[in-house]
Design a protein around this motif. Structure first.
Motif, PDB file in Angstrom:
ATOM      1  N   VAL A   1      19.513  18.240 -47.320  1.00 35.89           N
ATOM      2  CA  VAL A   1      19.210  19.490 -47.723  1.00 35.89           C
ATOM      3  C   VAL A   1      17.852  19.795 -46.762  1.00 35.89           C
ATOM      4  N   ASP A   2      18.042  20.747 -45.901  1.00 36.02           N
ATOM      5  CA  ASP A   2      17.038  21.016 -45.074  1.00 36.02           C
ATOM      6  C   ASP A   2      16.198  22.488 -45.451  1.00 36.02           C
ATOM      7  N   ILE A   3      14.789  22.268 -45.983  1.00 37.83           N
ATOM      8  CA  ILE A   3      14.287  23.400 -46.431  1.00 37.83           C
ATOM      9  C   ILE A   3      13.276  23.866 -45.343  1.00 37.83           C
ATOM     10  N   TYR A   4      13.513  24.946 -44.434  1.00 35.50           N
ATOM     11  CA  TYR A   4      12.956  25.609 -43.648  1.00 35.50           C
ATOM     12  C   TYR A   4      11.871  26.314 -43.983  1.00 35.50           C
ATOM     13  N   THR A   5      10.671  26.220 -43.443  1.00 30.21           N
ATOM     14  CA  THR A   5       9.458  26.978 -43.973  1.00 30.21           C
ATOM     15  C   THR A   5       8.673  27.487 -42.915  1.00 30.21           C
ATOM     16  N   ASP A   6       7.428  27.843 -43.010  1.00 30.00           N
ATOM     17  CA  ASP A   6       6.474  28.253 -41.943  1.00 30.00           C
ATOM     18  C   ASP A   6       5.290  27.125 -41.782  1.00 30.00           C
ATOM     19  N   VAL A   7       5.544  25.916 -42.457  1.00 30.73           N
ATOM     20  CA  VAL A   7       4.731  25.036 -42.365  1.00 30.73           C
ATOM     21  C   VAL A   7       5.521  23.668 -41.872  1.00 30.73           C
ATOM     22  N   GLU A   8       4.954  22.636 -41.048  1.00 32.47           N
ATOM     23  CA  GLU A   8       5.699  21.683 -40.676  1.00 32.47           C
ATOM     24  C   GLU A   8       5.785  20.566 -41.440  1.00 32.47           C
ATOM     25  N   GLY A   9       5.666  20.661 -42.692  1.00 32.89           N
ATOM     26  CA  GLY A   9       6.119  19.540 -43.719  1.00 32.89           C
ATOM     27  C   GLY A   9       5.012  19.607 -45.022  1.00 32.89           C
ATOM     28  N   ILE A  10       5.279  18.733 -45.639  1.00 34.46           N
ATOM     29  CA  ILE A  10       4.267  18.681 -47.004  1.00 34.46           C
ATOM     30  C   ILE A  10       3.121  17.669 -46.529  1.00 34.46           C
ATOM     31  N   MET A  11       1.953  18.386 -46.785  1.00 35.80           N
ATOM     32  CA  MET A  11       0.768  17.846 -46.361  1.00 35.80           C
ATOM     33  C   MET A  11      -0.017  17.086 -47.441  1.00 35.80           C
ATOM     34  N   THR A  12      -0.925  16.174 -47.020  1.00 31.80           N
ATOM     35  CA  THR A  12      -2.000  15.287 -47.952  1.00 31.80           C
ATOM     36  C   THR A  12      -2.798  16.171 -48.836  1.00 31.80           C
ATOM     37  N   ALA A  13      -3.265  17.206 -48.324  1.00 31.31           N
ATOM     38  CA  ALA A  13      -4.063  18.337 -49.072  1.00 31.31           C
ATOM     39  C   ALA A  13      -3.625  19.493 -48.476  1.00 31.31           C
ATOM     40  N   ASP A  14      -4.421  20.564 -48.919  1.00 27.93           N
ATOM     41  CA  ASP A  14      -4.450  22.030 -48.377  1.00 27.93           C
ATOM     42  C   ASP A  14      -5.277  22.113 -47.170  1.00 27.93           C
ATOM     43  N   PRO A  15      -4.784  22.297 -45.981  1.00 27.37           N
ATOM     44  CA  PRO A  15      -5.418  22.002 -44.643  1.00 27.37           C
ATOM     45  C   PRO A  15      -6.664  22.990 -44.775  1.00 27.37           C
ATOM     46  N   ARG A  16      -6.667  24.047 -45.382  1.00 29.29           N
ATOM     47  CA  ARG A  16      -7.656  24.931 -45.316  1.00 29.29           C
ATOM     48  C   ARG A  16      -8.896  24.404 -46.117  1.00 29.29           C
ATOM     49  N   ILE A  17      -8.688  23.383 -46.946  1.00 29.39           N
ATOM     50  CA  ILE A  17      -9.726  22.622 -47.514  1.00 29.39           C
ATOM     51  C   ILE A  17     -10.149  21.339 -46.852  1.00 29.39           C
ATOM     52  N   VAL A  18      -9.346  20.862 -46.563  1.00 29.19           N
ATOM     53  CA  VAL A  18      -9.437  19.430 -45.932  1.00 29.19           C
ATOM     54  C   VAL A  18      -8.940  19.356 -44.360  1.00 29.19           C
ATOM     55  N   GLU A  19      -9.823  19.279 -43.531  1.00 30.65           N
ATOM     56  CA  GLU A  19      -9.669  19.330 -42.217  1.00 30.65           C
ATOM     57  C   GLU A  19      -8.726  18.316 -41.617  1.00 30.65           C
ATOM     58  N   ASP A  20      -8.959  16.981 -42.312  1.00 35.44           N
ATOM     59  CA  ASP A  20      -7.951  16.097 -41.536  1.00 35.44           C
ATOM     60  C   ASP A  20      -6.927  15.991 -42.595  1.00 35.44           C
ATOM     61  N   ALA A  21      -6.327  16.920 -42.900  1.00 37.30           N
ATOM     62  CA  ALA A  21      -5.111  16.660 -43.861  1.00 37.30           C
ATOM     63  C   ALA A  21      -3.897  16.435 -42.775  1.00 37.30           C
ATOM     64  N   ARG A  22      -3.049  15.565 -43.254  1.00 38.47           N
ATOM     65  CA  ARG A  22      -1.899  15.387 -42.398  1.00 38.47           C
ATOM     66  C   ARG A  22      -0.683  15.547 -43.011  1.00 38.47           C
ATOM     67  N   ILE A  23       0.573  15.750 -41.955  1.00 37.73           N
ATOM     68  CA  ILE A  23       1.949  15.898 -42.810  1.00 37.73           C
ATOM     69  C   ILE A  23       2.395  14.489 -43.161  1.00 37.73           C
ATOM     70  N   LEU A  24       2.884  14.375 -44.241  1.00 40.90           N
ATOM     71  CA  LEU A  24       3.466  13.114 -44.477  1.00 40.90           C
ATOM     72  C   LEU A  24       4.987  13.003 -44.134  1.00 40.90           C
ATOM     73  N   ASP A  25       5.152  11.838 -43.561  1.00 37.84           N
ATOM     74  CA  ASP A  25       6.416  11.353 -43.123  1.00 37.84           C
ATOM     75  C   ASP A  25       7.542  11.472 -44.154  1.00 37.84           C
TER      76      ASP A  25
END
Length: 413
Positions: free
Chosen positions: A174-198
């Motif tokens: 099941v592919d859930i398409y959104t306006d972000v590239e994936g689930i991140m380690t934290a909110d990138p608006r708060i944590v600059e180096d937050a990254r996408i989890l594979d």
């Protein structure tokens, strides 16, 4: 039959250019040998002409007291509009397609209007059209009760539709398409180096979603987990693989994804009030039972509950605090309040049974001078309550302590 369920959010469907981009992703899946089943949300957000909130605002401007039954009938329209537009886009690009509403797709629910639960799914209609070579588009967020009434599935309803169809069709993914590239380690608006989890586990993403991450609804994850149907959270607007959500038995490459990574992410819920009640001060029989029963009867949701022989502590949303105080005072109880708090959650399947995780959290926060007001834990999550003014600092400190950022060692590889 190799079914692939693809769900597209409303921001992916706003313009014809975007709908053609979505159609190209659907066609690409079909050309790879899949039978795409496409779940669509309503187009756009509040203020845009076909968004669900826009339709509701129009009707509520006539009279505010709209019955729940008729509200469901109205709210189901937005997905039907976007579904028809999607079918016509696919037709215009040379592919045969058909739209099914929730009832036609076999989504049977209970009778709880505005927040129905799926009882079962009968996918025979979907299978019939797929065998005829048509791409099946399903209006998300809706179903039909056993009494024949139109129902809607509440917040995140289109995600839930997609997951339920994935299970019913035994889909490969099941592919859930959104306006972000994936689930991140934290909110990138708060944590600059937050990254996408594979990759994350079902349990991890359920916790992240329950504790503030808004990429996918936890109910959808829980449904997919029942039959171990993989989920992928991806961006409509890029070709990146996104985040794979699967069981803890899965591997990434040749390494167990939970083995070396203590934490997967840090998330948060702001705007909560802490209640503290000292039991020795009360002249009330069975205080815990009376307190939580009264709050439940008043329809007040409580969270972060700690009960001991001396003290009861819990949180409610800030906007419900005054109502909760009134309920308790009616019982003759005067609670101590601490408003403007935030719940910060560190989530990771890898922390199960590992000593010293709480010590890391305490160290990270104490180094920043952050006071822990309350804490709790499960096998995948440790929660701390902090003052709201310390929330951002706490998130960054925990993200750094568990080495979740781009600049730290990538523990997934």
């Amino acid at each position: 039959m190799r079914f692939l369920v693809q769900k597209f959010g409303g921001t992916s469907l706003v313009t014809q250019e975007l709908r053609e981009l979505v159609a190209s992703r659907i066609i690409a899946a079909a050309d790879e040998g899949y039978l795409p089943v496409v779940v669509v949300s309503a187009i756009g957000r509040a203020g845009e002409p076909y968004a669900t909130d826009t339709l509701l605002n129009f009707v509520l401007s006539i009279h505010r007291d709209l019955p729940a039954r008729e509200m469901d009938m109205l709210m189901s329209c937005g997905e039907i509009i976007s579904g028809v537009a999607m079918v016509n886009t696919l037709q215009g690009m040379g592919r045969q397609a058909v739209l099914l509403n929730g009832a036609q797709a076999g989504i049977i629910t209970d009778g709880n209007h505005n927040d129905a639960r799926i009882i079962r799914v009968d996918p025979q209609n979907i299978i019939k059209y797929a065998e005829l070579g048509k791409i099946v588009v399903v209006a998300g967020f809706q179903g039909i009760s056993e009494q024949g009434e139109i129902t809607t599935l509440g917040r995140g309803g289109s995600d839930t539709t997609a997951a339920a169809l994935g299970v019913a069709l035994n889909a490969e993914c099941v592919d859930i398409y959104t306006d972000v590239e994936g689930i991140m380690t934290a909110d990138p608006r708060i944590v600059e180096d937050a990254r996408i989890l594979d990759t994350v586990t079902y349990n991890e993403i359920c916790q992240l979603a329950h504790e503030g991450a808004k990429v996918i609804h936890p109910r959808a994850v829980e449904i997919a987990m029942q039959k171990n149907i993989p989920l992928r959270v991806r961006s409509t607007f890029s070709g990146t693989p996104g985040t794979l959500v699967t069981s803890h038995h899965e591997v990434y490459g040749t390494i167990d994804i939970t083995r070396d990574r203590l934490a997967s992410g840090v998330t948060h819920i702001a705007g909560v009030t802490q209640f503290k009640i000292n039991l020795p001060d009360l002249a009330v029989d069975e205080p815990a039972r009376r307190i939580f029963t009264a709050l439940a009867l008043a329809d007040i949701s409580v969270d972060f509950i700690n009960v001991s022989p001396e003290t009861i502590m819990f949180t409610v949303k800030d906007e419900m605090a005054a109502k909760a105080v009134a309920v308790l005072e009616n019982l003759g109880i005067k609670p101590q309040l601490k408003p403007n708090c935030a719940k910060v959650s560190t989530v990771g399947a890898g922390m199960t049974g590992v000593p010293g995780v709480m010590a890391r959290i305490v160290q990270a926060l104490s180094e920043e001078g952050i006071k822990i007001l309350q804490s709790a834990d499960s096998h995948t999550t440790i929660w701390v309550l902090v003052e709201k003014e310390d929330m951002y600092k706490a998130i960054r400190a925990l993200h750094r302590k568990f080495e979740l950022g781009h600049k730290e060692k990538d523990q997934q590889l």
